[in-house]
Every structure is written in structure tokens, then in C-alpha cells.
Design an enzyme around this catalytic site. Sequence first.
Site, PDB file in Angstrom:
ATOM      1  N   ASP A  74      -3.483  -6.801  10.469  1.00  0.00           N
ATOM      2  CA  ASP A  74      -4.321  -6.898   9.815  1.00  0.00           C
ATOM      3  C   ASP A  74      -4.187  -7.076   8.781  1.00  0.00           C
ATOM      4  OD1 ASP A  74      -6.156  -4.071   9.203  1.00  0.00           O
ATOM      5  OD2 ASP A  74      -4.604  -3.156   8.365  1.00  0.00           O
ATOM      6  N   LYS A  90       3.012  -0.794   4.765  1.00  0.00           N
ATOM      7  CA  LYS A  90       2.721   0.421   4.471  1.00  0.00           C
ATOM      8  C   LYS A  90       3.319   1.664   3.645  1.00  0.00           C
ATOM      9  CE  LYS A  90      -1.643   0.633   6.965  1.00  0.00           C
ATOM     10  NZ  LYS A  90      -2.707   0.802   5.250  1.00  0.00           N
ATOM     11  N   GLU A 103       0.891  -1.103  -0.584  1.00  0.00           N
ATOM     12  CA  GLU A 103      -0.348   0.013  -0.442  1.00  0.00           C
ATOM     13  C   GLU A 103       1.159   1.045  -0.305  1.00  0.00           C
ATOM     14  OE1 GLU A 103      -3.575  -0.982   2.239  1.00  0.00           O
ATOM     15  OE2 GLU A 103      -1.952  -1.653   3.858  1.00  0.00           O
ATOM     16  N   HIS A 125      -5.587 -11.728   4.921  1.00  0.00           N
ATOM     17  CA  HIS A 125      -5.278 -11.351   3.479  1.00  0.00           C
ATOM     18  C   HIS A 125      -4.738 -12.383   2.443  1.00  0.00           C
ATOM     19  CE1 HIS A 125      -8.819  -8.315   4.190  1.00  0.00           C
ATOM     20  NE2 HIS A 125      -7.712  -7.105   4.053  1.00  0.00           N
TER      21      HIS A 125
END
Length: 490
Positions: free
Chosen positions: A236, A336, A217, A241
Site C-alpha cells: 500500500d 499506521k 499515519e 509512495h
Amino acid sequence: MVSRIIPVDAFDLVVFGATGDLASRKIFPALYKRLLAGQVPADARVIGLARAAHTPEAFRHQLAASIRAHVGTAVDEACLARFVSQVDYLQLDVLGEAGWAELVARLGEHGARIRVFYLSVAPGLFSPICDRLWRHGITTVQSRIVAEKPFGHDFESARALNLHLAAHFAESQLYRIDHYLGKETVQNLMAIRFANALFEPLWNARFVDHVQITVAETIGVEGRGEYYDHAGALRDMVQNHLMQLLCLIAMEPPSRFAPDPVRDEKLKVIRAIEPFDAERVREDTVRGQYRAGADVPSYADDIGRTGSRTESFVAMKLRIANWRWSGTPFYLRTGKRLRARFSEIAVAFREVPHSVFAQTVSRLPANVLVIRLQPDEGITLRMTIKEPGPGGMRLMEVPLDMSFAEALVGKGLHMPDAYERLLMDIVRGDQTLFMRGDEVEAAWAWVDPIAAAWELDRRQPQPYDPGTSGPDDALMLMHRDNRRWRGIGE
Ligand code: NAP
């Protein structure tokens, strides 16, 4: 691929958290698109719930504006007007007792029909809502409960939540969402593997050198600092995922494409992943945290405090201890503020056992099958062919490339958002793309020792610069095995 619209039966969808971010950005735009596609019947009804004091008219007005902003295409105003006319709003604090009788009355207007209760609220509210749904006799056998992520914070909390839900509802009524499973390409993974004779014979450690799964991301923790700092990338992203992607790549063929056969096979994969002890955690995992960049704040600035040891990046190497995969490592990474918004699975095949071109080519590149999830969903197979022209046998690598968006152009089809697919599956009662309780628990049971080892390790995660591929140690994780990560967004 997405051409046939199978209409669903009339339903009542109750959205808890109807004024929230997820409902505004994903759930309502997805419903509007399904209505536009002709899949949502005219007598279906949506009831939005939240504490805010909106009249139904004010909520509809706000909803129309929000759909225009989030739907991502030009809006069909007539269809949008029809959609909002099917939406109602009820002010209700789920922690109180007021308002539930009103919900009972509104749902009672349509008698026995499919009822979907979508819990788009903080996870701490899941149990209180389910208790009240039960207590007020709101759910029927035709009801489905939809739970958003995160489903628990660790094994114990996930088990407690599962037990709580099981006290009121059958497993067949529970839909635990992992929206990655609703992505077309992710479902295509199963089509590629199980609808083509080509790949399955090669889909094992004898022919597959390694697998890489990347979910990158560019954004930081944005406004979710408090939640994220409590969770980190492992909880997370990896527990849900990446684990689901890994399962679809590694699982055995299910006997049929149906909820339990598919979920049974996924569960076997999770249970076959070699557990990590403290030494393996040290050797085969890397934690990172982003620094400040030229024009972006650091992780500490984003969460508003220094000293956090929460990881915004994880890379790891894991092994699946079964006949099919013994000897093929799986490398996972997610983070991230990386170079690009980019997710893919790369299945790297082994080199040919003997090169007949050894006189002219020092090393033959191995085939790689790349399944791209974002930004441009598609599949690429890297092949080696002869370089055109005279002058001997020179070889070159070429991609056999298929972009789904391009493949659909001119066919009147569009790539549906994951939530479109998942919402219609819920109404239809198809749980294939939803996580079963034992799957979620098994994933936490595997993740917990890693989180615990990191908790004991007092070192800070490695800092990395925004806009890069993460910390250097993540590169080393593969370099030391004479392998390298594929570029992020290159
Ligand atoms: P959010 O923006 O904070 O929205 C929360 C919603 O819950 C609001 O509509 C809020 O409205 C309502 N609410 C809060 N307390 C309530 C109460 N006591 N009674 C009734 N309604 C209440 O949260 P979100 O980002 O939409 O996330 C919702 C869920 O989805 C969370 O579990 C989250 O982890 C999950 N999720 C979100 C995303 C995302 O992209 N946002 C992605 C994946 C998963 P009022 O304040 O008016 O009551």
C-alpha cells in the site's frame, strides 16, 4: 513558486466513481480550486459517472455540499455555483452495456477536444472500463486515461494490466497516479537538487552517511479493512509512495525536466536497488501490527478477524548498488496508528573529517537536510554554529528553517493540493509526475520477493502500541548500525 496560472485548454473530464470517497474528498475539490484560480476554462465540462440513480441536479446539489465540506477553506459561493454548473451526471454501470451510447452522445456535443477519463473506481474495474471505452469508440488521440493506485497487486498483475491498457492506448495516453509526486515539497526535491549548485556535489556516498524516509499515519485501516488486509503496508505504501520518494532522492540528474528523461532516471534507481533474498528479508526488514490502545481498537478489531499476518508497519534498510550510493544505506519506514501524522525525508551528511574544536567539543554533530512533506511542508538544514557570547568556542546546532506555508504568506499564494497540480498536468498532457508502466513493474519486481518471504514466514508481525514509533525491532534496525531514527512528529 505557484504564482503563474497557465490556463489549460478546454476539456471534458469523465470521472468514473464520481460518488466515491476519492472523488468527493480530492478530485472535485481540486477542480473547484483550479477553477477559482482561473485555470479551468468556462467551457470545460465534467461528467460524473456511477451506478447511483441521481439526476444531474441532485448530483450537483450533493457535490456543492461535499465541496463545502472538503475544500478546507471558506468557499466562494459564486465560483462554486459556476463550478457545479459545469458538472453533469450520468448513471452508468461500467460492467453493463447500457449508458455508453449516452456518454458518446454527450461527449460528441463538443467535438474533438481533450478528453480525460479518470478511473476513480476499484482497480478490478479498470480493464472493463477501458474495454468499453475502446469498443464504443469513446476515446480519441486527444484522450488520457487516469489510473488510481493500486496499480496491480504484484508484478504479474501489474504487467497484465499494463498489457491490457497497451492493447487499447498508447503509453503517452496513460497517467498512473502516485499523488505523492504532486506534492509541492516532493517536486521541490528536484528543484533543490538540480537548481542549486550547493547540494549536488555533496549528493553521494562520500558525503551522505545515510537517508531516512518516514511516512507515518495516526489513523488505522478505517473503513478500508478488506482492501488493506489483502495489501499491507509494503504494497500500500512502500511499492509506490516510498519508492517514488527514494527515486527522487537517489536518481541521477535527468537531461531535462521532461517525462521520459525523469522517468528513465527513476527506473534506473529502482533497478539498482539490491534485491532481497530470504536472509536479507530476515535481517533488514521489520513488520509490525498495531495492538489495541486505551481508546483505539487493534488491527484485528479493525479488520474484524484475528490471526491476520498483514503488516500495518514496515521498516527496512536497503542499498542502491551504483557508484553514487555504494556505502550509503537508505532506511524506510511507514505505518499506521503511529505517534503523529508525519512524513519526511532526512539526508544525514557525514561528520567533518577532522574537528578543529576537539579541545572544547567532544563530537561535532553532522548536517542533516530534512525535507518535510507533512504536516507542514518545508525544508530544514541543521547546521552547527558558535553559541553566542564570551567564554570560549562553544558550538550549538541550529535549524535553517523554511516553511512553505509561511514563505507564501503575503504573496497571495497558496500551497496547492497534489491533485490540483496533477489534474492540470493531465489536461496539459504532461506525464512527468506520473509513473510509467515499466517503473511500476520494476517496483513490483523488487517488492515481490519481500512479500513472498513474509508469506513463508509463519510468525506474526511484531505488535506495537498505538501512538508510538512502531515495534522495537525497527529501532534496532538502525541502532545496530550506530544510527537512530529521527523522532516522529517531535
Ligand atoms: P469508493 O468510495 O468505494 O467509490 C467507488 C466509486 O465507484 C463509487 O462512486 C461507486 O458508485 C462507483 N462504482 C462502483 N462500482 C461501479 C460500477 N460497476 N459502475 C460504475 N460505478 C461504480 O472508492 P474510493 O475510495 O473513492 O476509491 C476509488 C479508487 O481510488 C480506488 O481504486 C482506490 O484504490 C483509489 N484510491 C482511493 C483513495 C482514497 O483516499 N479514497 C486514495 C488513493 C487511491 P456506485 O456504487 O454508485 O456505482
